[in-house]
Write a protein that holds these residues in place. Structure first.
Motif, PDB file in Angstrom:
ATOM      1  N   ASP A 154      16.204  43.726 -30.275  1.00 59.19           N
ATOM      2  CA  ASP A 154      15.974  44.777 -29.285  1.00 59.19           C
ATOM      3  C   ASP A 154      16.584  46.099 -29.754  1.00 59.19           C
ATOM      4  O   ASP A 154      17.613  46.541 -29.250  1.00 59.19           O
ATOM      5  CB  ASP A 154      16.565  44.322 -27.948  1.00 59.19           C
ATOM      6  CG  ASP A 154      16.014  45.128 -26.778  1.00 59.19           C
ATOM      7  OD1 ASP A 154      15.430  46.200 -27.027  1.00 59.19           O
ATOM      8  OD2 ASP A 154      16.178  44.676 -25.636  1.00 59.19           O
TER       9      ASP A 154
ATOM     10  N   GLY B 130      17.655  37.181 -27.381  1.00 64.70           N
ATOM     11  CA  GLY B 130      16.333  37.194 -27.997  1.00 64.70           C
ATOM     12  C   GLY B 130      16.359  37.098 -29.512  1.00 64.70           C
ATOM     13  O   GLY B 130      15.321  37.222 -30.152  1.00 64.70           O
TER      14      GLY B 130
ATOM     15  N   THR C 162      16.270  33.259 -26.523  1.00 71.20           N
ATOM     16  CA  THR C 162      14.858  33.662 -26.492  1.00 71.20           C
ATOM     17  C   THR C 162      14.577  34.701 -25.425  1.00 71.20           C
ATOM     18  O   THR C 162      13.431  35.071 -25.214  1.00 71.20           O
ATOM     19  CB  THR C 162      13.950  32.448 -26.223  1.00 71.20           C
ATOM     20  OG1 THR C 162      14.371  31.827 -25.004  1.00 71.20           O
ATOM     21  CG2 THR C 162      14.011  31.442 -27.357  1.00 71.20           C
ATOM     22  N   ASN C 163      15.610  35.159 -24.716  1.00 71.66           N
ATOM     23  CA  ASN C 163      15.425  36.091 -23.604  1.00 71.66           C
ATOM     24  C   ASN C 163      14.376  35.567 -22.627  1.00 71.66           C
ATOM     25  O   ASN C 163      13.379  36.241 -22.329  1.00 71.66           O
ATOM     26  CB  ASN C 163      15.043  37.486 -24.114  1.00 71.66           C
ATOM     27  CG  ASN C 163      15.111  38.521 -23.011  1.00 71.66           C
ATOM     28  OD1 ASN C 163      15.750  38.314 -21.977  1.00 71.66           O
ATOM     29  ND2 ASN C 163      14.457  39.642 -23.207  1.00 71.66           N
TER      30      ASN C 163
ATOM     31  N   GLU D  24      17.111  34.463 -31.280  1.00 71.26           N
ATOM     32  CA  GLU D  24      16.614  33.136 -31.675  1.00 71.26           C
ATOM     33  C   GLU D  24      17.450  32.452 -32.759  1.00 71.26           C
ATOM     34  O   GLU D  24      16.909  31.851 -33.693  1.00 71.26           O
ATOM     35  CB  GLU D  24      15.136  33.233 -32.112  1.00 71.26           C
ATOM     36  CG  GLU D  24      14.246  33.846 -31.029  1.00 71.26           C
ATOM     37  CD  GLU D  24      12.750  33.771 -31.363  1.00 71.26           C
ATOM     38  OE1 GLU D  24      12.311  32.733 -31.876  1.00 71.26           O
ATOM     39  OE2 GLU D  24      12.030  34.754 -31.093  1.00 71.26           O
TER      40      GLU D  24
ATOM     41  N   LYS E 154       8.774  42.888 -19.886  1.00 74.62           N
ATOM     42  CA  LYS E 154       9.174  41.752 -20.715  1.00 74.62           C
ATOM     43  C   LYS E 154       8.804  41.974 -22.176  1.00 74.62           C
ATOM     44  O   LYS E 154       7.829  42.643 -22.477  1.00 74.62           O
ATOM     45  CB  LYS E 154       8.474  40.490 -20.235  1.00 74.62           C
ATOM     46  CG  LYS E 154       8.925  39.971 -18.895  1.00 74.62           C
ATOM     47  CD  LYS E 154       8.017  38.820 -18.517  1.00 74.62           C
ATOM     48  CE  LYS E 154       8.544  38.017 -17.361  1.00 74.62           C
ATOM     49  NZ  LYS E 154       7.590  36.946 -17.035  1.00 74.62           N
TER      50      LYS E 154
ATOM     51  N   VAL F 289       9.930  39.975 -26.294  1.00 73.47           N
ATOM     52  CA  VAL F 289      10.896  39.399 -27.254  1.00 73.47           C
ATOM     53  C   VAL F 289      10.270  39.447 -28.630  1.00 73.47           C
ATOM     54  O   VAL F 289      10.066  38.432 -29.270  1.00 73.47           O
ATOM     55  CB  VAL F 289      11.213  37.911 -26.979  1.00 73.47           C
ATOM     56  CG1 VAL F 289      12.705  37.671 -27.110  1.00 73.47           C
ATOM     57  CG2 VAL F 289      10.665  37.384 -25.683  1.00 73.47           C
TER      58      VAL F 289
ATOM     59  N   GLY G 216       9.253  34.214 -27.339  1.00 69.32           N
ATOM     60  CA  GLY G 216       9.894  34.463 -28.625  1.00 69.32           C
ATOM     61  C   GLY G 216       8.895  34.432 -29.778  1.00 69.32           C
ATOM     62  O   GLY G 216       7.695  34.175 -29.587  1.00 69.32           O
TER      63      GLY G 216
ATOM     64  N   GLU H 184       7.902  36.390 -23.398  1.00 69.05           N
ATOM     65  CA  GLU H 184       9.086  35.609 -23.044  1.00 69.05           C
ATOM     66  C   GLU H 184       9.256  34.346 -23.878  1.00 69.05           C
ATOM     67  O   GLU H 184      10.246  33.649 -23.717  1.00 69.05           O
ATOM     68  CB  GLU H 184       9.073  35.258 -21.543  1.00 69.05           C
ATOM     69  CG  GLU H 184       7.791  34.566 -21.096  1.00 69.05           C
ATOM     70  CD  GLU H 184       7.768  34.224 -19.606  1.00 69.05           C
ATOM     71  OE1 GLU H 184       8.514  34.853 -18.838  1.00 69.05           O
ATOM     72  OE2 GLU H 184       7.008  33.322 -19.224  1.00 69.05           O
TER      73      GLU H 184
ATOM     74  N   ARG I 185      18.075  38.664 -20.230  1.00 68.58           N
ATOM     75  CA  ARG I 185      18.852  39.805 -20.750  1.00 68.58           C
ATOM     76  C   ARG I 185      19.573  40.571 -19.648  1.00 68.58           C
ATOM     77  O   ARG I 185      20.695  41.041 -19.831  1.00 68.58           O
ATOM     78  CB  ARG I 185      17.906  40.750 -21.485  1.00 68.58           C
ATOM     79  CG  ARG I 185      18.542  42.031 -21.974  1.00 68.58           C
ATOM     80  CD  ARG I 185      17.514  42.936 -22.656  1.00 68.58           C
ATOM     81  NE  ARG I 185      16.352  43.158 -21.822  1.00 68.58           N
ATOM     82  CZ  ARG I 185      15.098  43.068 -22.218  1.00 68.58           C
ATOM     83  NH1 ARG I 185      14.823  42.773 -23.453  1.00 68.58           N
ATOM     84  NH2 ARG I 185      14.100  43.255 -21.389  1.00 68.58           N
TER      85      ARG I 185
END
Lengths: 440, 440
Positions: free
Chosen positions: A172, B179, B128-129, B181, A166, A168, B396, B394, B142
């Motif tokens: 990416d 992710g 925010t994945n 945002e 994981k 964020v 963000g 996770e 994702r």
């Protein structure tokens, strides 16, 4: 290296794109070599084409005649295996197959299994987001890339990504490099997630009377709630052509063949296969379970050789690597006989039907029969796009698929991609012309 | 909408970031509304903060005082469910929990299960994945994003991504938005992959005498080749604080607690649990299997309420969402008692230990005890980074984690991210200041 003869080894890949001899080739033996090469190339505006195993199917590593090939093949160490963390760090030039075997010896499992796994490199797999049969259950290379070590066009080394599944923390960038085919940066190392090795794997051949019956079975697996490890398809024409070689499973009654594989804890694969076969509306003509690991490996060897076997003796061919929404596979396959007839060549399909990804081969045995091959390939692409599919499921765009790209993604997306490329590679030295076309 | 009272509902999220009342809020009822809003904002240089359920933990949707909130909450239709293809298309404002239930009714499974699933939106999850407990086996948001419908800063609508799991047609712009945002584009719709629903799920509580024993068990699951669906951890302090509320499992002898879950075909989860327990070096104090679906759901309700329960009665708190390489979880957990003592507050951890992702909570019961909370939070972040981890697994970056970002990714990566942002959003109107800081 500038010896013309030696340079030929760096001039092409396994696609139909004509080889191009580069001005020179650099065989990097360290990340510092990569940095020095790029820094120099950036200063002098020299095109650089990074190269792994050279097994690409779209011309992605075919160099520029005025450029330099940067081979990563000699950067080939497994840097570390951290079983407790669930990952391994490798140089870009590590060959995929031996890496998978090294993981197996440690009871670990690195799923992606592209067709060329005995020759392709992990860095190349990342650059093209390589797939393979077990992508059906386990996903493609992208799904295992935790981190990327890459060198930017100006020679700067970057560490991108994470050390756990994981994360964020900003955009990416590591995954943006996946599938970018050497146009954004040169990948020198990868941190790849590895899973526990499944304790049992069971493969079986399921021949069906017709393509429709086989396609129904593919759809049925999903409705039954089953998650096969792989579900490979061969249409009748592919079977007939491949069966001209000894050892390939064959029977004139077979209208299509599925190679299905389940994995899990001991006993689970058998139970899943049974539930699959019993749950089918149209029974297969036979259920040939691969008894023993040797037979299972043999089946996969034949599957991997299909690409070569169907082309044996041919005067020419074009391979398309389209994918369509999984439920639309029957529609795509149904088009092929008519298409072959219309263009006077042999149109066949095999591949990862469970993922909607079929390798459509257009093959001709007499040179003159190839005249309409490009038009036939266009028709395949058009059909895939019309069904909502993609022009390249796992082979990449390179040079070969470039002219189709705008049709799939549209002009605005292409424009955005070019703008992103400019940020990574302002002088346009990284594999120029690949994927996005250009210069623009 | 410009009524000051009504605007307060669009001013904050669930983080410690102070709410900010925006100039106005637009409740989009169509994608055309989103396009018109962005086109207008672009022309007038007005900051736009997109908002889903407002359940963020990092201030990502806290607006600009001179800007406009663009709420996607009323774009809330499931557009289509294509079981044969393995995906569903949804509006960005569909709530995650009800969507998962709708899939279950069709014997499908959408894995991501963030803590706020009864209120958060799928569009917000993509932005925010978002993760959750079952990310351990099934991955994060994702991994399910096949395609994204998004509106660019200038109002252009884009369709990104694919309709099948595989695809390498240019750069992966769809995943780049995951992710991001709300800083690159406004997500209006998503195509999400869905799996067959596992036929059986089994949850169990495994209390251990010490944190070390529990951490050993987490590491052991991997070495045993098991793939639990979830493996949640609670340290002794978290248990003690949560247990002040009725219904939370508790026992003074428990030094740590694991909530483990397996899924599969009927019979498989029990077999896996048995193999797990029998394979442990240090036996758990007890094995409390959740008998029946109601008890299982009850356990998860308690798990999801842990965040609230541990803070009950507190004067203040900071929640960090760090992750470390999975094998380093014991090291991180071992630091907490000393850290709490040093800074005069309560430091506890619970969360997704199997993924290396722990929610570290710094809690104080008297207002004056919070004085050193920021310094304690810094120490947690430093420890996670020192162990090779991430500042945000996770939740963000938003505003809350922004100052830590350069320490994790480095200046050159940050510079590249800003350059990419400029390409998507040249006027800098999309959620300005979030994630990357700026303007720059």
């Amino acid at each position: 290296m500038r010896d013309p003869g030696a340079l030929d080894a760096f001039s092409g890949d396994e696609s139909v794109v004509a080889p191009v001899r580069p001005l020179a080739a650099v065989r990097a033996r360290s990340v510092a070599d990569v940095q020095a090469t790029l820094s120099w190339a950036s200063q002098h505006g020299v095109p650089i084409t990074a190269r792994g195993g050279g097994t690409g199917k779209a011309g992605g590593c075919v160099p520029d005649a005025h450029g330099v090939v940067l081979s990563l093949a000699e950067l080939d160490s497994i840097r570390s295996v951290e079983a407790r963390h669930g990952w391994a760090e490798v140089d870009a030039g590590v060959i995929t197959g031996p890496f998978r075997e090294a993981m197996e010896e440690q009871r670990l499992f690195y799923p992606p299994d592209p067709g060329a796994l005995d020759a392709c490199t992990l860095g190349g797999n990342v650059a093209t987001n390589a797939g393979g049969p077990v992508a059906l259950k386990y996903g493609v290379t992208r799904d295992y890339v935790l981190g990327v070590e890459a060198v930017l066009a100006d020679g700067t080394k970057l560490e991108l990504g994470r050390r756990q599944p994981k994360g964020v923390a900003g955009y990416d960038l590591a995954r943006l490099l996946v599938g970018s085919e050497g146009t954004l940066a040169v990948i020198t190392g990868v941190r790849l997630g590895v899973l526990p090795r499944p304790r049992e794997i069971l493969a079986a051949l399921l021949p069906f009377a017709s393509i429709d019956d086989a396609a129904d079975a593919v759809a049925r697996s999903r409705l039954l709630g089953l998650r096969p490890r792989a579900l490979e398809f061969f249409d009748r024409t592919a079977l007939q052509r491949a069966a001209r070689s000894p050892g390939f499973p064959q029977d004139p009654a077979w209208g299509a063949l599925l190679l299905v594989e389940f994995d899990g804890e001991p006993g689970e694969p058998e139970a899943a296969l049974l539930r699959f076969v019993e749950g089918l509306d149209k029974a297969p003509l036979d259920v040939q379970v691969a008894t023993g690991e040797a037979r299972r490996r043999d089946l996969w060897r034949l599957r991997r050789e299909t690409s070569r076997l169907v082309k044996a003796g041919a005067a020419g061919w074009i391979t398309e690597d389209v994918a369509v929404p999984v439920g639309s596979v029957p529609e795509l396959v149904a088009l092929l006989p008519g298409l072959g007839e219309r263009f006077g060549l042999c149109a066949l399909a095999y591949g990862h039907a469970g993922d909607g990804n079929l390798h459509v081969n257009l093959i001709w045995d007499e040179p003159e029969a190839g005249e309409q091959a490009e038009a036939a390939a266009d028709a395949v692409i058009e059909a895939a796009l019309r069904l909502g599919g993609t022009i390249s499921a796992e082979h990449g765009i390179g040079l070969a698929k470039r002219r189709f790209l705008p049709r799939e993604i549209g002009d605005r997306s292409l424009q955005l991609m070019r703008a992103l490329k400019d940020q990574f590679d302002p002088k346009g030295i990284l594999n120029p012309g690949k994927v996005l076309g250009g210069p623009w």
